[in-house]
Write a protein that holds these residues in place. Structure first.
Motif, PDB file in Angstrom:
ATOM      1  N   THR A  65       0.806  -1.226   0.000  1.00 38.26           N
ATOM      2  CA  THR A  65       0.000   0.000   0.000  1.00 38.26           C
ATOM      3  C   THR A  65       0.836   1.272   0.000  1.00 38.26           C
ATOM      4  N   ARG A  66       2.146   1.133   0.309  1.00 40.54           N
ATOM      5  CA  ARG A  66       3.076   2.244   0.511  1.00 40.54           C
ATOM      6  C   ARG A  66       2.801   2.979   1.831  1.00 40.54           C
ATOM      7  N   TYR A  67       1.955   2.396   2.657  1.00 41.19           N
ATOM      8  CA  TYR A  67       1.712   2.898   4.008  1.00 41.19           C
ATOM      9  C   TYR A  67       2.416   1.999   5.019  1.00 41.19           C
ATOM     10  N   ASN A  68       2.725   2.553   6.201  1.00 40.50           N
ATOM     11  CA  ASN A  68       3.180   1.756   7.325  1.00 40.50           C
ATOM     12  C   ASN A  68       2.000   1.197   8.110  1.00 40.50           C
ATOM     13  N   SER A  69       0.946   1.986   8.225  1.00 38.81           N
ATOM     14  CA  SER A  69      -0.259   1.555   8.941  1.00 38.81           C
ATOM     15  C   SER A  69      -1.466   1.745   8.030  1.00 38.81           C
ATOM     16  N   TYR A  70      -1.646   0.801   7.113  1.00 43.42           N
ATOM     17  CA  TYR A  70      -2.828   0.888   6.266  1.00 43.42           C
ATOM     18  C   TYR A  70      -4.082   0.525   7.061  1.00 43.42           C
ATOM     19  N   ARG A  71      -3.898  -0.266   8.122  1.00 45.91           N
ATOM     20  CA  ARG A  71      -5.034  -0.559   8.999  1.00 45.91           C
ATOM     21  C   ARG A  71      -5.747   0.706   9.435  1.00 45.91           C
ATOM     22  N   SER A  72      -4.973   1.724   9.815  1.00 48.46           N
ATOM     23  CA  SER A  72      -5.603   2.946  10.316  1.00 48.46           C
ATOM     24  C   SER A  72      -6.390   3.655   9.223  1.00 48.46           C
ATOM     25  N   ARG A  73      -5.990   3.486   7.969  1.00 49.07           N
ATOM     26  CA  ARG A  73      -6.733   4.107   6.867  1.00 49.07           C
ATOM     27  C   ARG A  73      -8.034   3.339   6.609  1.00 49.07           C
ATOM     28  N   VAL A  74      -7.988   2.015   6.694  1.00 47.35           N
ATOM     29  CA  VAL A  74      -9.216   1.231   6.551  1.00 47.35           C
ATOM     30  C   VAL A  74     -10.154   1.514   7.719  1.00 47.35           C
ATOM     31  N   TRP A  75      -9.595   1.567   8.930  1.00 49.16           N
ATOM     32  CA  TRP A  75     -10.400   1.868  10.108  1.00 49.16           C
ATOM     33  C   TRP A  75     -11.048   3.240   9.996  1.00 49.16           C
ATOM     34  N   GLY A  76     -10.368   4.178   9.380  1.00 47.30           N
ATOM     35  CA  GLY A  76     -10.878   5.533   9.256  1.00 47.30           C
ATOM     36  C   GLY A  76     -12.101   5.658   8.371  1.00 47.30           C
ATOM     37  N   ARG A  77     -12.515   4.580   7.724  1.00 44.67           N
ATOM     38  CA  ARG A  77     -13.736   4.624   6.912  1.00 44.67           C
ATOM     39  C   ARG A  77     -14.994   4.670   7.776  1.00 44.67           C
ATOM     40  N   TRP A  78     -14.869   4.235   9.055  1.00 43.84           N
ATOM     41  CA  TRP A  78     -16.028   4.361   9.939  1.00 43.84           C
ATOM     42  C   TRP A  78     -16.323   5.844  10.174  1.00 43.84           C
ATOM     43  N   PRO A  79     -17.571   6.275  10.075  1.00 45.30           N
ATOM     44  CA  PRO A  79     -17.875   7.705  10.239  1.00 45.30           C
ATOM     45  C   PRO A  79     -17.722   8.201  11.671  1.00 45.30           C
ATOM     46  N   MET A  80     -17.586   7.292  12.627  1.00 47.65           N
ATOM     47  CA  MET A  80     -17.487   7.683  14.037  1.00 47.65           C
ATOM     48  C   MET A  80     -16.078   7.529  14.567  1.00 47.65           C
ATOM     49  N   SER A  81     -15.086   7.421  13.672  1.00 50.49           N
ATOM     50  CA  SER A  81     -13.703   7.212  14.090  1.00 50.49           C
ATOM     51  C   SER A  81     -12.884   8.487  13.919  1.00 50.49           C
ATOM     52  N   GLY A  82     -11.665   8.458  14.494  1.00 50.98           N
ATOM     53  CA  GLY A  82     -10.714   9.529  14.251  1.00 50.98           C
ATOM     54  C   GLY A  82     -10.492  10.456  15.433  1.00 50.98           C
ATOM     55  N   PRO A  83      -9.721  11.520  15.196  1.00 51.50           N
ATOM     56  CA  PRO A  83      -9.437  12.489  16.262  1.00 51.50           C
ATOM     57  C   PRO A  83     -10.652  13.360  16.556  1.00 51.50           C
ATOM     58  N   THR A  84     -10.599  14.024  17.699  1.00 51.54           N
ATOM     59  CA  THR A  84     -11.721  14.859  18.130  1.00 51.54           C
ATOM     60  C   THR A  84     -11.232  16.253  18.516  1.00 51.54           C
ATOM     61  N   ALA A  85     -12.130  17.222  18.396  1.00 51.81           N
ATOM     62  CA  ALA A  85     -11.843  18.576  18.867  1.00 51.81           C
ATOM     63  C   ALA A  85     -11.850  18.592  20.398  1.00 51.81           C
ATOM     64  N   ASP A 109     -24.003  11.212  23.153  1.00 50.70           N
ATOM     65  CA  ASP A 109     -25.447  10.962  23.132  1.00 50.70           C
ATOM     66  C   ASP A 109     -26.059  11.404  21.802  1.00 50.70           C
ATOM     67  N   ASP A 110     -25.637  12.565  21.312  1.00 54.07           N
ATOM     68  CA  ASP A 110     -26.156  13.061  20.029  1.00 54.07           C
ATOM     69  C   ASP A 110     -25.778  12.120  18.882  1.00 54.07           C
ATOM     70  N   MET A 111     -24.571  11.578  18.925  1.00 56.56           N
ATOM     71  CA  MET A 111     -24.136  10.657  17.873  1.00 56.56           C
ATOM     72  C   MET A 111     -24.966   9.377  17.892  1.00 56.56           C
ATOM     73  N   VAL A 112     -25.261   8.876  19.074  1.00 59.24           N
ATOM     74  CA  VAL A 112     -26.052   7.644  19.170  1.00 59.24           C
ATOM     75  C   VAL A 112     -27.497   7.892  18.746  1.00 59.24           C
ATOM     76  N   THR A 113     -28.082   8.983  19.218  1.00 53.41           N
ATOM     77  CA  THR A 113     -29.491   9.254  18.880  1.00 53.41           C
ATOM     78  C   THR A 113     -29.668   9.666  17.424  1.00 53.41           C
ATOM     79  N   SER A 114     -28.583   9.936  16.719  1.00 55.46           N
ATOM     80  CA  SER A 114     -28.686  10.212  15.279  1.00 55.46           C
ATOM     81  C   SER A 114     -29.171   8.994  14.510  1.00 55.46           C
ATOM     82  N   GLY A 115     -29.011   7.815  15.099  1.00 52.98           N
ATOM     83  CA  GLY A 115     -29.406   6.590  14.423  1.00 52.98           C
ATOM     84  C   GLY A 115     -28.331   5.977  13.557  1.00 52.98           C
ATOM     85  N   VAL A 116     -27.240   6.688  13.342  1.00 52.19           N
ATOM     86  CA  VAL A 116     -26.148   6.144  12.545  1.00 52.19           C
ATOM     87  C   VAL A 116     -25.410   5.050  13.319  1.00 52.19           C
ATOM     88  N   LEU A 117     -25.331   5.214  14.636  1.00 53.88           N
ATOM     89  CA  LEU A 117     -24.663   4.246  15.493  1.00 53.88           C
ATOM     90  C   LEU A 117     -25.711   3.438  16.256  1.00 53.88           C
TER      91      LEU A 117
END
Length: 377
Positions: free
Chosen positions: A170-190, A203-211
């Motif tokens: 893949t030319r990545y060292n951690s391609y796992r993290s790129r595949v994992w990043g496809r989840w809409p609820m993953s990643g860094p936070t403000a 709570d807002d993320m859960v009640t959105s129905g996406v999760l």
């Protein structure tokens, strides 16, 4: 002293070909039988994951790194023994070097995820390493999450162990993290600023129905929904158990340093999510081989410089826990010898076969019989 525990996800592979094999149920049945007979791990130690080609174990909370290292080595060995009885081998690989087909585990939760997220769910044959560090309260935990975000990509770079995907480099060292990043609820936070704001957003993320529930909050660092811990989720499963122990050691030191900064009134660095995402991408791409983004300045700097900046950031915490000398020595060796991605690529250059790479990684997964953290100069 804060406790620290580790969850590792291991890949089940065919011992002859190296291809992933869907035998987690058979392996877990053997582990459960052994536990019922009073030997080996308890029933809570091992569990299934999203794909049938995965096996997960979790250590107990530990204060001493030697004890944590002993558990990691023991459960890797137990996993290998029972996998062999079921006709499989275990490899600490964050993605499969060889092509695979999805084989989702049965259960309403996994079926819901496949219905909701489609191909993203099917392709998630990725193995991570999660570090749990104890915190005194949700307020302290959120203050920690706010302050450790810029430093987490360094742990991704150190642990990078997924250069191959579906038979390709893949030319990545951690391609796992790129595949994992496809989840809409993953990643860094403000920066949340308070536990109330954290819980309101969850709570807002859960009640959105996406999760489906709070267990699907896949932030890079989150409050565990099961334990009184901050859970750091950015690392690949590490090829060598020593690297797992290093990630856990640095993770605990980051949490302790952040908590002390919070109590002293020192604010978070406050980088925006866009920059944090770039830093995470850069770490996944470069590993220890090229520049990373410096956590303080968010400007490029050589990987060894950035890793040393992390050690400087947590020096006092490492010193207080007695881990400073070991962490410095092990980090220097890791930079010199490379992470799992560099080792996998070297194995392919040597053997010319991805199957041979997997076979060598199976051996390395159980290669360490004892981990000792020296505490003196």
């Amino acid at each position: 002293m804060r406790t620290v525990g580790v969850e590792e996800e291991l890949l089940l592979v065919d011992p002859d070909t190296g291809a992933p094999c869907a035998l987690s149920s058979a392996v877990l049945a053997r582990l459960a039988k052994c536990a019922a007979e009073g030997g080996g791990a308890s029933e809570e130690t091992f569990g299934k994951e999203l794909q049938c080609q995965q096996l997960e174990f979790g250590t107990r909370p530990q204060t001493e790194m030697d004890e944590l290292g002993a558990e990691i080595v023991r459960w890797r060995s137990e996993a290998a023994r029972h996998a062999a009885e079921a006709g499989a081998a275990v490899a600490a690989l964050a993605t499969s070097p060889l092509p695979f087909r999805p084989a989702l585990n049965v259960g309403s939760r996994y079926q819901w995820m496949e219905d909701q997220f489609g191909l993203t769910t099917q392709e998630q044959l990725t193995c991570g390493c999660h570090v749990h560090v104890s915190v005194d309260s949700d307020e302290e935990g959120v203050a920690v999450v706010d302050r450790i975000q810029p430093w987490l990509p360094v742990l991704t770079a150190l642990s990078g162990n997924s250069p191959y995907w579906q038979g390709h480099d893949t030319r990545y060292n951690s391609y796992r993290s790129r595949v994992w990043g496809r989840w809409p609820m993953s990643g860094p936070t403000a920066v949340f600023g308070s536990a109330d704001r954290y819980h309101t957003q969850v709570d807002d993320m859960v009640t959105s129905g996406v999760l489906r529930d709070r267990g699907m909050i896949y932030f890079d660092a989150r409050l565990s929904h099961r334990y009184p811990t901050v859970e750091i989720r950015v690392a690949d499963v590490c090829l060598d158990a020593t690297t797992t122990l290093l990630v856990a050691c640095l993770g605990r030191a980051l949490v302790e340093t952040a908590a002390l900064d919070w109590r002293a009134g020192r604010p978070p660095l406050g980088h925006g999510v866009s920059l944090l995402r770039l830093a995470a991408w850069r770490a996944a791409r470069s590993g220890l081989d090229n520049d990373l983004l410096h956590p303080v300045t968010m400007r490029p700097a050589p990987a060894p410089v950035v890793v040393r900046a992390l050690l400087d950031q947590v020096r006092d915490a490492l010193d207080d826990s007695g881990d400073l000398v070991w962490a410095r020595k092990t980090t220097a060796e890791h930079i010199a010898h490379g992470n799992g991605a560099r080792i996998q690529r070297a194995l392919l250059a040597e053997t010319g076969s991805l199957g041979a790479v997997v076979a060598a990684c199976v051996r390395r997964t159980q290669g360490e019989r004892e981990l000792r953290c020296t505490t003196s100069e």
